[in-house]
Scaffold this motif. Structure first.
Motif, PDB file in Angstrom:
ATOM      1  N   TYR A 195      13.615  13.021  -1.872  1.00 55.20           N
ATOM      2  CA  TYR A 195      14.062  12.551  -3.030  1.00 55.20           C
ATOM      3  C   TYR A 195      14.777  10.965  -3.515  1.00 55.20           C
ATOM      4  CZ  TYR A 195      13.647  17.359  -1.136  1.00 55.20           C
ATOM      5  OH  TYR A 195      13.059  18.216  -1.318  1.00 55.20           O
ATOM      6  N   ILE A 255      -2.058  13.698  -2.924  1.00 55.10           N
ATOM      7  CA  ILE A 255      -2.811  13.938  -1.578  1.00 55.10           C
ATOM      8  C   ILE A 255      -3.051  15.136  -1.460  1.00 55.10           C
ATOM      9  CG2 ILE A 255      -2.901  13.033   0.417  1.00 55.10           C
ATOM     10  CD1 ILE A 255      -2.307  10.566  -0.409  1.00 55.10           C
ATOM     11  N   ARG A 273      10.958  14.780   3.717  1.00 51.71           N
ATOM     12  CA  ARG A 273      12.225  15.198   2.747  1.00 51.71           C
ATOM     13  C   ARG A 273      11.269  16.794   3.084  1.00 51.71           C
ATOM     14  NH1 ARG A 273       9.572  14.659  -3.583  1.00 51.71           N
ATOM     15  NH2 ARG A 273       9.153  16.919  -3.627  1.00 51.71           N
ATOM     16  N   GLU A 275      11.105  20.711   3.243  1.00 55.01           N
ATOM     17  CA  GLU A 275      10.710  22.065   4.355  1.00 55.01           C
ATOM     18  C   GLU A 275      10.067  21.840   4.953  1.00 55.01           C
ATOM     19  OE1 GLU A 275      11.974  25.982   4.264  1.00 55.01           O
ATOM     20  OE2 GLU A 275      11.280  26.287   4.736  1.00 55.01           O
ATOM     21  N   ASP A 276       8.416  21.808   3.942  1.00 48.97           N
ATOM     22  CA  ASP A 276       6.997  21.633   4.845  1.00 48.97           C
ATOM     23  C   ASP A 276       6.675  20.383   4.845  1.00 48.97           C
ATOM     24  OD1 ASP A 276       4.479  22.976   5.367  1.00 48.97           O
ATOM     25  OD2 ASP A 276       3.763  21.937   3.906  1.00 48.97           O
ATOM     26  N   SER A 277       6.650  19.347   4.136  1.00 49.92           N
ATOM     27  CA  SER A 277       6.470  17.887   5.306  1.00 49.92           C
ATOM     28  C   SER A 277       7.464  17.737   6.261  1.00 49.92           C
ATOM     29  CB  SER A 277       6.427  17.140   4.065  1.00 49.92           C
ATOM     30  OG  SER A 277       7.689  16.709   3.707  1.00 49.92           O
TER      31      SER A 277
HETATM   32  O1  TRH Z   1       8.617  19.158  -2.328  1.00 51.90           O
HETATM   33  P1  TRH Z   1       9.917  19.052  -0.849  1.00 51.90           P
HETATM   34  O2  TRH Z   1      10.937  18.477  -1.109  1.00 51.90           O
HETATM   35  O3  TRH Z   1      10.307  21.653  -1.678  1.00 51.90           O
HETATM   36  C1  TRH Z   1      11.438  21.432  -1.826  1.00 51.90           C
HETATM   37  C2  TRH Z   1      11.513  22.061  -0.176  1.00 51.90           C
HETATM   38  O4  TRH Z   1      10.275  23.424   0.627  1.00 51.90           O
HETATM   39  C3  TRH Z   1      12.991  22.771  -0.260  1.00 51.90           C
HETATM   40  O5  TRH Z   1      13.798  23.665   0.770  1.00 51.90           O
HETATM   41  C4  TRH Z   1      12.861  24.311  -1.244  1.00 51.90           C
HETATM   42  O6  TRH Z   1      14.157  24.369  -1.412  1.00 51.90           O
HETATM   43  C5  TRH Z   1      12.723  23.131  -2.665  1.00 51.90           C
HETATM   44  O7  TRH Z   1      11.162  22.652  -2.329  1.00 51.90           O
HETATM   45  C6  TRH Z   1      12.549  23.874  -3.742  1.00 51.90           C
HETATM   46  O8  TRH Z   1       9.194  19.264  -0.099  1.00 51.90           O
HETATM   47  P2  TRH Z   1       8.591  19.817   0.769  1.00 51.90           P
HETATM   48  O9  TRH Z   1       9.186  21.032   1.414  1.00 51.90           O
HETATM   49  O10 TRH Z   1       8.187  19.300   1.950  1.00 51.90           O
HETATM   50  O11 TRH Z   1       6.781  20.336   0.363  1.00 51.90           O
HETATM   51  C7  TRH Z   1       5.734  19.205  -0.399  1.00 51.90           C
HETATM   52  C8  TRH Z   1       4.519  19.879  -0.697  1.00 51.90           C
HETATM   53  O12 TRH Z   1       3.821  18.971  -1.255  1.00 51.90           O
HETATM   54  C9  TRH Z   1       3.971  19.762   1.136  1.00 51.90           C
HETATM   55  O13 TRH Z   1       3.011  21.402   1.567  1.00 51.90           O
HETATM   56  C10 TRH Z   1       2.909  18.771   0.852  1.00 51.90           C
HETATM   57  C11 TRH Z   1       2.786  18.430  -0.542  1.00 51.90           C
HETATM   58  N1  TRH Z   1       2.359  17.027  -1.254  1.00 51.90           N
HETATM   59  C12 TRH Z   1       1.556  16.874  -0.251  1.00 51.90           C
HETATM   60  O14 TRH Z   1       0.323  17.757  -0.735  1.00 51.90           O
HETATM   61  N2  TRH Z   1       0.981  16.082  -1.509  1.00 51.90           N
HETATM   62  C13 TRH Z   1       1.022  14.841  -1.826  1.00 51.90           C
HETATM   63  O15 TRH Z   1       0.397  13.570  -2.532  1.00 51.90           O
HETATM   64  C14 TRH Z   1       3.283  15.133  -2.062  1.00 51.90           C
HETATM   65  C15 TRH Z   1       4.186  14.625  -2.836  1.00 51.90           C
HETATM   66  C16 TRH Z   1       3.263  16.075  -1.402  1.00 51.90           C
END
Ligand code: TRH
Length: 379
Positions: A195, A255, A273, A275-277
């Motif tokens: 973030y 990506i 950052r 949850e998933d990543s």
């Molecule tokens: O995007 P996030 O900040 O999601 C957040 C968290 O889940 C948080 O807990 C929740 O409250 C909020 O959303 C609403 O980060 P996160 O969880 O890592 O998710 C990112 C997803 O995006 C992950 O599955 C990877 C994917 N992604 C790609 O596949 N390609 C990309 O280029 C990028 C930038 C992300």
């Protein structure tokens, strides 16, 4: 007849909500043979991480999962039959019409999939039922890092795919080349996904005065303008390399989610950052830095500490102190320069530890399997 599952996802902000539910929906279908519908209210966020998704189609099937556009004024939800198992992701609130269908059907398993936390109360609340005003029961399903919780998302072949990728220099080079990335020998490759983070400039200062080259691969998101300001430029162009001292920065395009893992596997150090990543970085088994989703009253700092307490349990004291200071600096706008210079001395230990943690976690059942077992037991 295949058991039917409906997964409901509201995209609050960012990609985590759709990122988690999309992985889960695919796994329930592909590994457990369920007929899965994924209801999503924002197809554009979905499209960014899965370009095959059309942003204008109400119903489409991708990778075996039926994707339904869940709109505020759409009657699509109420016109459909309800599934045998319903997952309400992150308390997204099911439509009243759909809840009526569940009541009429009378034998539906209703689960609320909660956010991931290592705090001990998650294990205490995991799988507890709660009676709803409608007379239906809803169960709270907590992902987690222990046997007492619902596990983490992990596809059956994920780690063998990772290992095959890491033993093939050709695959790695081809993958990076597909993103326009060329690396020099002895560069430290760092993925950066976070973030808006006020601690970033002090970390960049540390990286630019390092003895080795630090090559940052910057994911799409709010850090791009901060980096542009750091280089005193109005904007950064995708693909171009910006350099200051030992620091190289390259902005990546979005990506595809299935390639996100390959990026983490390719790097020596990952900044993730949400949850998933954050979970995928643990399966990548490389040292990583987590920017936790900020919450009101700094509630996220307890969550961060809870994770560090279990993650660092087996780590030697010096590396542990160094890693904890780095994580705190990153998440509290602290001084990253000192924290990084200290922490990176333990890079080898941290890498070894990341491998050990991953091995420990892979012994636990994954989230989709836990959900499938929960359904079997409930029957
Ligand atoms: O995007 P996030 O900040 O999601 C957040 C968290 O889940 C948080 O807990 C929740 O409250 C909020 O959303 C609403 O980060 P996160 O969880 O890592 O998710 C990112 C997803 O995006 C992950 O599955 C990877 C994917 N992604 C790609 O596949 N390609 C990309 O280029 C990028 C930038 C992300």
């Amino acid at each position: 007849m295949r058991v039917t599952w409906d997964v409901f996802c509201r995209v609050i902000d960012n990609f985590g909500d759709i990122g988690v539910t999309w992985r889960l929906a695919q796994q329930l279908n592909q590994e457990h043979g369920f007929a899965v519908r994924l209801w999503v209210d924002d197809l554009s966020a979905f499209h960014a991480i899965c370009p095959a998704v059309s942003t204008t189609t109400h119903q489409q099937t991708i990778a075996g999962v039926e994707i339904c556009w869940w709109t505020a004024n759409s009657t699509a939800v109420s016109q459909q039959h309800c599934a045998q198992v319903v997952i309400e992701a992150f308390a997204c609130q099911l439509p009243a019409a759909y809840i009526n269908l569940m009541r009429a059907q009378n034998n539906v398993l209703w689960l609320n999939l909660e956010y991931l936390t290592a705090e001990p109360w998650a294990a205490e609340c995991h799988a507890l039922p709660s009676m709803q005003g409608t007379g239906l029961q809803k169960y709270f399903f907590f992902p987690g890092f222990t046997e007492q919780t619902g596990g983490l998302l992990r596809e059956a072949s994920l780690l063998s795919q990772r290992d095959a990728f890491l033993t093939s220099e050709v695959q790695q080079a081809e993958f990076l080349a597909s993103l326009g990335v060329q690396t020099e020998p002895n560069e430290r490759l760092i993925s950066l996904f976070a973030y808006a983070n006020p601690a970033l400039p002090s970390w960049l200062d540390a990286l630019s005065s390092d003895i080795c080259i630090n090559h940052i691969l910057l994911l799409q998101g709010p850090l791009i303008p901060i980096l542009a300001e750091y280089f005193a430029l109005p904007e950064l162009q995708q693909g171009r390399i910006y350099q200051r001292g030992s620091l190289k920065v390259q902005v990546l395009p979005y990506i595809q989610q299935e390639n996100f893992d390959r990026l983490l596997w390719s790097c020596d150090f990952n900044c993730v950052r949400g949850e998933d990543s954050f979970v995928r970085a643990q399966w990548a088994a490389k040292p990583f830095l987590w920017h936790i989703y900020p919450q009101q009253d700094d509630a996220h700092l307890d969550k961060l500490q809870a994770f560090l307490s279990i993650y660092n349990k087996e780590l030697d004291e010096e590396s542990k102190v160094a890693l904890e200071s780095l994580c705190r600096a990153w998440n509290t706008a602290g001084d990253m320069q000192q924290a990084w210079q200290h922490c990176i001395k333990y890079e080898k230990e941290l890498h070894k530890h990341a491998i050990g943690w991953c091995e420990q976690q892979r012994k636990l059942p994954d989230l989709a399997t836990k959900l499938a077992c929960f359904y079997q037991d409930w029957l």
